[in-house]
Design a protein around this motif. Structure first.
Motif, mmCIF file in Angstrom:
data_model
loop_
_atom_site.group_PDB
_atom_site.id
_atom_site.type_symbol
_atom_site.label_atom_id
_atom_site.label_comp_id
_atom_site.label_asym_id
_atom_site.label_seq_id
_atom_site.Cartn_x
_atom_site.Cartn_y
_atom_site.Cartn_z
ATOM 1 N N HIS A 107 0.710 -1.441 0.006
ATOM 2 C CA HIS A 107 0.019 0.042 -0.018
ATOM 3 C C HIS A 107 0.863 1.297 0.240
ATOM 4 O O HIS A 107 0.677 2.279 -0.672
ATOM 5 C CB HIS A 107 -0.982 0.172 1.339
ATOM 6 C CG HIS A 107 -1.744 1.168 1.466
ATOM 7 N ND1 HIS A 107 -2.781 1.516 0.322
ATOM 8 C CD2 HIS A 107 -1.830 2.098 2.196
ATOM 9 C CE1 HIS A 107 -3.507 2.572 0.586
ATOM 10 N NE2 HIS A 107 -2.836 2.933 1.781
ATOM 11 N N THR A 110 2.437 1.676 -3.271
ATOM 12 C CA THR A 110 1.282 2.165 -4.415
ATOM 13 C C THR A 110 1.139 3.556 -4.221
ATOM 14 O O THR A 110 1.040 4.383 -5.222
ATOM 15 C CB THR A 110 0.094 1.515 -4.098
ATOM 16 O OG1 THR A 110 0.395 -0.111 -3.789
ATOM 17 C CG2 THR A 110 -1.204 1.831 -4.984
ATOM 18 N N ILE A 111 1.162 4.132 -2.914
ATOM 19 C CA ILE A 111 0.951 5.584 -2.941
ATOM 20 C C ILE A 111 2.014 6.322 -3.371
ATOM 21 O O ILE A 111 1.931 7.416 -4.202
ATOM 22 C CB ILE A 111 0.694 5.921 -1.409
ATOM 23 C CG1 ILE A 111 -0.565 5.432 -1.073
ATOM 24 C CG2 ILE A 111 0.885 7.301 -0.940
ATOM 25 C CD1 ILE A 111 -0.828 5.566 0.619
ATOM 26 N N ARG A 112 3.459 5.982 -3.011
ATOM 27 C CA ARG A 112 4.595 6.312 -3.532
ATOM 28 C C ARG A 112 4.739 6.251 -5.254
ATOM 29 O O ARG A 112 5.037 7.483 -5.829
ATOM 30 C CB ARG A 112 5.841 5.902 -3.174
ATOM 31 C CG ARG A 112 6.972 6.638 -3.404
ATOM 32 C CD ARG A 112 8.356 5.930 -2.656
ATOM 33 N NE ARG A 112 8.274 4.578 -2.875
ATOM 34 C CZ ARG A 112 8.899 3.551 -1.972
ATOM 35 N NH1 ARG A 112 8.928 4.173 -0.843
ATOM 36 N NH2 ARG A 112 9.006 2.357 -2.387
ATOM 37 N N LYS A 114 2.088 6.507 -7.074
ATOM 38 C CA LYS A 114 1.064 7.221 -7.752
ATOM 39 C C LYS A 114 1.532 8.581 -7.668
ATOM 40 O O LYS A 114 1.150 9.399 -8.772
ATOM 41 C CB LYS A 114 -0.205 7.209 -6.786
ATOM 42 C CG LYS A 114 -1.364 7.667 -7.377
ATOM 43 C CD LYS A 114 -2.696 7.337 -6.580
ATOM 44 C CE LYS A 114 -3.758 6.684 -6.863
ATOM 45 N NZ LYS A 114 -4.824 6.714 -6.128
ATOM 46 N N ARG A 115 2.114 9.121 -6.617
ATOM 47 C CA ARG A 115 2.783 10.340 -6.690
ATOM 48 C C ARG A 115 4.000 10.536 -7.633
ATOM 49 O O ARG A 115 3.917 11.709 -8.274
ATOM 50 C CB ARG A 115 3.285 10.687 -5.090
ATOM 51 C CG ARG A 115 2.290 11.294 -4.103
ATOM 52 C CD ARG A 115 3.220 11.850 -2.756
ATOM 53 N NE ARG A 115 2.527 10.862 -1.689
ATOM 54 C CZ ARG A 115 3.119 10.436 -0.807
ATOM 55 N NH1 ARG A 115 4.426 10.431 -0.945
ATOM 56 N NH2 ARG A 115 2.601 9.698 0.009
ATOM 57 N N ALA A 117 4.025 8.883 -10.457
ATOM 58 C CA ALA A 117 3.565 9.026 -11.651
ATOM 59 C C ALA A 117 2.972 10.296 -11.802
ATOM 60 O O ALA A 117 3.068 10.694 -13.275
ATOM 61 C CB ALA A 117 2.341 8.016 -11.779
ATOM 62 N N ARG A 118 2.360 10.867 -10.964
ATOM 63 C CA ARG A 118 1.828 12.162 -11.319
ATOM 64 C C ARG A 118 2.835 13.277 -11.644
ATOM 65 O O ARG A 118 2.667 14.109 -12.627
ATOM 66 C CB ARG A 118 0.994 12.887 -10.198
ATOM 67 C CG ARG A 118 -0.560 12.260 -9.963
ATOM 68 C CD ARG A 118 -1.269 12.894 -8.873
ATOM 69 N NE ARG A 118 -1.963 12.054 -8.336
ATOM 70 C CZ ARG A 118 -2.290 11.796 -7.202
ATOM 71 N NH1 ARG A 118 -1.558 12.561 -6.285
ATOM 72 N NH2 ARG A 118 -3.054 10.835 -6.455
ATOM 73 N N LYS A 121 3.956 12.510 -15.220
ATOM 74 C CA LYS A 121 3.016 13.019 -16.102
ATOM 75 C C LYS A 121 3.172 14.653 -16.183
ATOM 76 O O LYS A 121 3.258 15.167 -17.276
ATOM 77 C CB LYS A 121 1.693 12.501 -15.694
ATOM 78 C CG LYS A 121 0.539 12.711 -16.641
ATOM 79 C CD LYS A 121 -0.738 12.571 -16.080
ATOM 80 C CE LYS A 121 -1.940 12.953 -17.143
ATOM 81 N NZ LYS A 121 -3.192 12.306 -16.585
#
Length: 161
Positions: A107, A110-112, A114-115, A117-118, A121
């Motif tokens: 978990h 996953t949060i790391r 996601k950050r 990836a943002r 991007k």
């Protein structure tokens, strides 16, 4: 037993009422009757030593003969099964704890992710915007130079007359 005659008759009645005495049927009392009360100490040893040794051997060596030993064996088996079950439950608990730890780590990862990836991007988007604006600027400059060359004046004074 006591030497009181009243107790002897009561004891004999109790012996006769019992279904078995040391694994022997009530025939013992019928066979020897009241003579067991008047016999001297060890007077019947010769007659019963063979029967007693057979009974002792039977209860000492045959595990099914004695209910208590059989129950102890069953309890020992149940105890070992329960210990095995408890060990399996403890191992399962350890595996569940490990699984919970791995899930928590997943978990956090996953949060790391996601950050990151943002951020990536966003940086790619800004890079594309810069590239597009630079390309638009280059195209505008090419158009300006072409028109200036065509009009023979950098301020385009001759083109609009």
């Amino acid at each position: 037993m006591t030497s009181d005659p009243a107790h002897k008759s009561t004891d004999l009645n109790e012996i006769e009422a019992s279904p078995q005495i040391c694994g022997q049927p009530r025939g013992f009392v019928k066979t020897y009757g009241r003579s067991i009360h008047s016999a001297a100490a060890y007077a019947m040893n010769d007659e019963f030593s063979r029967i007693l040794s057979k009974q002792m051997d039977h209860y000492s060596n045959d595990p099914n003969a004695d209910r208590l030993n059989r129950l102890k064996g069953e309890m020992s088996h149940v105890r070992s099964v329960m210990i095995d079950n408890i060990e399996k439950i403890v191992e399962r608990g350890d595996r569940l704890n490990l699984l919970v730890d791995k899930t928590a780590t997943l978990h956090r990862n996953t949060i790391r992710f996601k950050r990151q990836a943002r951020k990536y991007k966003s940086s790619v988007c800004w890079g594309n915007c810069k590239l597009a604006s630079g390309l638009v600027c280059v195209i505008l400059i090419i158009i300006y130079v072409t028109l200036a060359f065509y009009c023979r004046d950098p301020l385009w004074r001759y083109c609009f007359e």
